[in-house]
Design an enzyme around this catalytic site. Structure first.
Site: not given
Length: 386
Positions: A201, A214
């Site tokens: 995301n 991440h």
């Protein structure tokens, strides 16, 4: 300091598994030619016990299982750089990762699934009421519940506070891809796991709560609703569905990027203003089934795609990069590993919001013709360098 065991993976990547203070698994993936030493710091924090595994509830109107994970309410929300929980620990920042790293993967402290599994392992307890296989999960009934067994992991692409997958080097991207393949194989082997899903995301508009570069990996105790619909389509049309999709798309004006092993295209029936699929030419059910050559090419090709997405506008583009993989036990002859990257951004200062038709009825209305979106993205990618 400790010296975790060194396990050689592909492309010169070295895997070093260890543990956090509360017993969660932490795995370092060192780049080829890393400047890091073999030792890693011990996680000396005093942590609260891990939360109880969440419970799933069946929605009898749709057949979907909903995991109710209340512990996620306590997760970090846009912390300042000096308190980044994904940065290496310092005397003033008791973060999740004790040592400097290249790539790190660890069990989420506030998981949507797990830590309990269908059967006990050295790492996890057995759930009292786990799902009893796919046939059990398919049974309708009011008030049905099951334990949300599984695993939720965080994949840190870099120790730096800012960035995304697309800001990494080709070498680092290749290390992450090797980690995805390694974790896909390991998670698929856990008791009760039915599907493994790596994703990133990116952007506050998507709901990201940490700016650190991440992604995550979810290991589900069921086959997800989206994949169930894919399996239905494959049953209707044949296991060669992805081959036929590639034949059509590669002959169209919707292709944005292609290589020897992968092709990226805006799909014929794109839902989102920005939607790109990246598909391997050869059938591979998941990352664990990809070859060294496919992973090598993907590292550079994927970076070019992501940087092209960011080059569309003057500011970084929010997106969900979803790596769809075949279920662990069913549909593997037809369901193929592929990326579906979607963004709600329809202009420099406009977002597509899911309102009545899309959100309530699942009836999509596209804002931008796919051919037009592909033309703009091709032009953006042409100006990208690695």
């Amino acid at each position: 300091m400790i010296s975790p065991p060194a396990i050689a993976l592909g492309a010169g990547v070295v895997k070093r598994p260890t543990r956090l203070a509360d017993g969660r698994e932490l795995i370092y993936y060192d780049d080829p030619g890393t400047t890091l030493g073999i030792e890693r710091a011990v996680d000396a924090r005093v942590l609260d016990p891990r939360p109880e595994t969440a419970t799933m509830r069946l929605d009898v109107l749709t057949g979907d299982w909903i995991s109710v994970a209340a512990a996620r309410q306590n997760r970090a929300f846009l912390p300042p750089a000096e308190l980044d929980p994904l940065a290496p620990q310092t005397p003033t920042n008791p973060s999740e990762i004790p040592s400097r790293y290249d790539v790190a993967v660890f069990e989420n402290r506030s998981p949507s699934f797990g830590p309990a599994l269908a059967d006990a392992t050295d790492d996890a307890p057995a759930a009292i009421d786990p799902p009893q296989g796919l046939d059990d999960l398919a049974v309708y009934g009011l008030g049905r519940t099951r334990t949300s067994v599984g695993r939720t992991e965080v994949v840190c692409f870099s120790p730096e506070h800012e960035g995304s997958f697309g800001t990494q080097t080709v070498t680092r991207a290749r290390t992450v891809i090797e980690a995805w393949a390694d974790r896909t194989a390991a998670l698929s082997a856990l008791p009760g796991i039915e599907q493994v899903f790596p994703f990133e995301n990116r952007g506050r508009e998507i709901g990201v709560t940490l700016g650190h570069p991440h992604g995550q990996i979810y290991a589900y105790p069921y086959v997800t609703p989206r994949t169930q619909r894919l399996l239905t389509a494959i049953t209707r049309t044949g296991d060669d569905l992805f081959d036929r999709i590639l034949d059509v798309e590669r002959g169209s004006e919707r292709v944005v990027l292609t290589g020897e092993h992968w092709t990226a295209f805006v799909p014929f029936a794109a839902r989102w203003p920005l939607e790109v699929h990246l598909v391997p030419h050869r059938h591979a059910a998941d990352f664990a089934e990809t070859t060294t050559e496919e992973r090598d090419e993907l590292a550079g090709l994927y970076l070019r795609l992501l940087r092209g997405v960011d080059a569309l506008y003057d500011t970084p583009t929010p997106y969900i990069a979803a790596w769809h993989q075949a279920p662990v036990r069913i549909g593997r002859a037809g369901a193929r590993l592929h990326l579906e990257l979607t963004s709600p951004r329809r202009a420099a200062d406009k977002l597509k919001y899911l309102a009545g038709s899309e959100a309530a009825m699942g009836a999509w209305i596209g804002d931008i013709p796919p051919e037009q979106a592909a033309e703009r993205l091709r032009a953006a990618i042409e100006g990208v360098s690695l």
